[in-house]
Design an enzyme around this catalytic site. Sequence first.
Site, PDB file in Angstrom:
ATOM      1  N   HIS A   1       0.836  -1.207   0.000  1.00 40.58           N
ATOM      2  CA  HIS A   1       0.000   0.000   0.000  1.00 40.58           C
ATOM      3  C   HIS A   1       0.871   1.258   0.000  1.00 40.58           C
ATOM      4  O   HIS A   1       0.692   2.150  -0.844  1.00 40.58           O
ATOM      5  CB  HIS A   1      -0.912  -0.012   1.240  1.00 40.58           C
ATOM      6  CG  HIS A   1      -1.759   1.217   1.382  1.00 40.58           C
ATOM      7  ND1 HIS A   1      -3.085   1.253   1.010  1.00 40.58           N
ATOM      8  CD2 HIS A   1      -1.474   2.464   1.858  1.00 40.58           C
ATOM      9  CE1 HIS A   1      -3.570   2.452   1.234  1.00 40.58           C
ATOM     10  NE2 HIS A   1      -2.614   3.217   1.761  1.00 40.58           N
ATOM     11  N   GLU A   2       1.792   1.332   0.944  1.00 38.16           N
ATOM     12  CA  GLU A   2       2.637   2.523   1.015  1.00 38.16           C
ATOM     13  C   GLU A   2       3.542   2.645  -0.215  1.00 38.16           C
ATOM     14  O   GLU A   2       3.834   3.755  -0.675  1.00 38.16           O
ATOM     15  CB  GLU A   2       3.466   2.514   2.298  1.00 38.16           C
ATOM     16  CG  GLU A   2       2.639   2.590   3.571  1.00 38.16           C
ATOM     17  CD  GLU A   2       1.651   3.747   3.578  1.00 38.16           C
ATOM     18  OE1 GLU A   2       1.941   4.793   2.963  1.00 38.16           O
ATOM     19  OE2 GLU A   2       0.582   3.602   4.190  1.00 38.16           O
TER      20      GLU A   2
ATOM     21  N   HIS B   1       1.743   4.435  -2.870  1.00 36.66           N
ATOM     22  CA  HIS B   1       1.886   5.884  -2.703  1.00 36.66           C
ATOM     23  C   HIS B   1       3.262   6.334  -3.200  1.00 36.66           C
ATOM     24  O   HIS B   1       3.400   7.374  -3.850  1.00 36.66           O
ATOM     25  CB  HIS B   1       1.762   6.255  -1.223  1.00 36.66           C
ATOM     26  CG  HIS B   1       0.373   6.323  -0.700  1.00 36.66           C
ATOM     27  ND1 HIS B   1      -0.627   7.035  -1.312  1.00 36.66           N
ATOM     28  CD2 HIS B   1      -0.186   5.786   0.429  1.00 36.66           C
ATOM     29  CE1 HIS B   1      -1.743   6.934  -0.603  1.00 36.66           C
ATOM     30  NE2 HIS B   1      -1.493   6.177   0.455  1.00 36.66           N
TER      31      HIS B   1
ATOM     32  N   HIS C   1       3.407   6.666  -6.790  1.00 35.44           N
ATOM     33  CA  HIS C   1       2.665   7.857  -7.213  1.00 35.44           C
ATOM     34  C   HIS C   1       3.589   9.079  -7.190  1.00 35.44           C
ATOM     35  O   HIS C   1       3.507   9.959  -8.060  1.00 35.44           O
ATOM     36  CB  HIS C   1       1.473   8.056  -6.266  1.00 35.44           C
ATOM     37  CG  HIS C   1       0.393   8.931  -6.800  1.00 35.44           C
ATOM     38  ND1 HIS C   1      -0.718   9.282  -6.056  1.00 35.44           N
ATOM     39  CD2 HIS C   1       0.227   9.554  -7.996  1.00 35.44           C
ATOM     40  CE1 HIS C   1      -1.505  10.057  -6.766  1.00 35.44           C
ATOM     41  NE2 HIS C   1      -0.957  10.242  -7.950  1.00 35.44           N
TER      42      HIS C   1
END
Length: 702
Positions: free
Chosen positions: A484-485, A488, A491
């Site tokens: 999940h991180e 990010h 991104h």
Amino acid sequence: MTTTSPSAAATSRPDAANPLLSPWSGPDAWPPFDQVDPAHFAPAFEQAMREHRAELDVIANQSAPPSFDNTVAAFDRSGGTLGRIDRLFHNLCASAVTPALQQVQRDMAMPLAAHDSAVHMHMGLFARIDALHEGRQRLGLTPEQLRLLERIHLDFVRAGARLAPAAQQRYAQVMQRLAELTTAFAQNVLADESSFQLVLRREDELAGLPEFVRAAARQAAVERGVSDGWVITLSRSLIVPFLTFSERRDLREQAWRGWVTRGEHDGAHDNRPLVREILALRQEQARLHGHATFADFALVDRMAGTPAAVDELLDTVWRRATRAVQREREQLLALDGAPADLQAWDWRYWAEKVRQRHYAIDDAEVKPYFRLDRMVAAAFDCAERLFGLRFTLRPDLRAYHPDVQVYAVHGRDGAPVGLFLHDNFARPGKRSGAWMSVFTGQSRNSDAQGGAVRPIVVNNNNFAKGAEAGATLLSFDDVRTLFHEFGHGLHGLLSDVTYGRLAGTQVLRDFVELPSQLFEHWMSEPEVLRRHARHTVTGEPIPEALIERLQQARRFGQGYETVRYTASALVDMAVHTHPDPAAIEDVCAFEARVMREHGLPEAVGLNHRLVHFQHLFSSDAYAAGYYVYLWAEVLDADGYGAFEEAGDPFDAQVAERLARFIYSAGNSLEPRAAYRAFRGRDASIEPLLAKRGLMESAEATG
């Protein structure tokens, strides 16, 4: 970073140049971690703020009429020194804080907030931006330029640029006080987390704990100076396994109470009065803008748009999830030995027994296949196969803590993309949770490096550290957090825009979780597991039978997890749509009442209670916005279907669209348009309900 006290540093080096203000000469302007003292920050902030205001005066007072280049692009470039100092400071305060840094944090909260108000209430500057915005359709701007103008204009308006002078003065006071309060809130939570430790010294106190939990608790004891026992901390990667496996119900209760009462203790670290004042000030902030509640104000700049749209989503999921959690509760109570008065500190323990019975899944069997270094390699491999990124360890680059590993990132063509820091372990002085941040954001509109700036991105996790190098084992949930991180992080790394204000994760809050939650899907792909999940002792790949059992168990416990998340989102919306939050005398009683009215089973509880809900009260980033994870999950569940329809989780054409419209576009595209460009249509909620096992017949849904 050195930890000399401010007074000592100032005395010992009164004439030394401030490294925060000197050029950062390392690769991609690498921060001078080893040269910085806490004492450097206040004078550096003060000088950088003066420089920023001078830059804005030049833009505002120029004789040339306003144009996109001399006003909007110039504003986007301004404040570079302040921005890099601010990002370094806040990253250190989150990941490697000291008492000296905390003092600077308290001292600078109000001045920094005052500076932000001064920037966005600079009438000469806003007049130029407002004039350009008024005639924006006649300026012949590119889509990205138009987006930047609209976003900057909205930033100014939402920060009070259009308020009357008296209202502007009050608004600035409100924002300064909020900065002071949110800083204190976060420091109080950290104080409660750092001070709690459940020390275990006898074998009977360790009953039921697998070796991986004992090893992590022993390492936590070593790090905290406990030489004759084991320590359970409030790190999620340690307390959740303890609540899952400990046979000692009394100790589970003690650990659980320490976890859920952070911020709720009388004394210096009591967050209850802070929450009340924050809520009252946010309501005043909203009313100064003409909105009835803070939620109305916050949601103007979100995809959801209105509290009613959020309520509709939460209610849809809540109805289904509470029915699912009731079925799960019945499974737990059917077990021999399960207490009739099932409590919150019991749920994970008995749920693990159900999981073992129905799915033959035991974390003690699973975790040896998920060693941290192998899972990091898995995430990197997925990024390379999807987006062509390669990560190369840079041991020569010293970060702010020895645990942090630094990687150079290159693209498919070998060109440098940026730098990536991985900070994976829990420790004192690091806040709880998991998050991504940047030390430098991507831009092609900078005064430095010929205009182009590559990103420096950091991922923070809080895994319980193994006693030996390579010995840190992750749960399946930990692996999900890692991915999940990293989503990010991608991104931020893949950002490919011209203007810094539009780069990376600076998107609408209910869109920012899409890249992170979407990337979670690859962690459970059988193809990825076969390649990377290998036994930490034997090196054997994970058995096919275990992969199959993990896939079958994916929806197990989703009622519990969904209710806990949605409960926190409902409380968030309730407290931020309250017409008079100043009348809430007891925020804990208010929270309990909201949950009673919604029928939350006591043994389930919330993900976050108001008194330690950092998403809401350490800043306003997720205030009236905790729902965004669910909103983004609608998008990610639907979005991953593009790969499923292609029949390949690494389909090149789908991956190219994903990179172009989701990971690289930043805020240069309106989020709904970005999603449509990737998926070819709007998202549907059905894939989310199926993913969480909440699909029901038409008759059952009523």
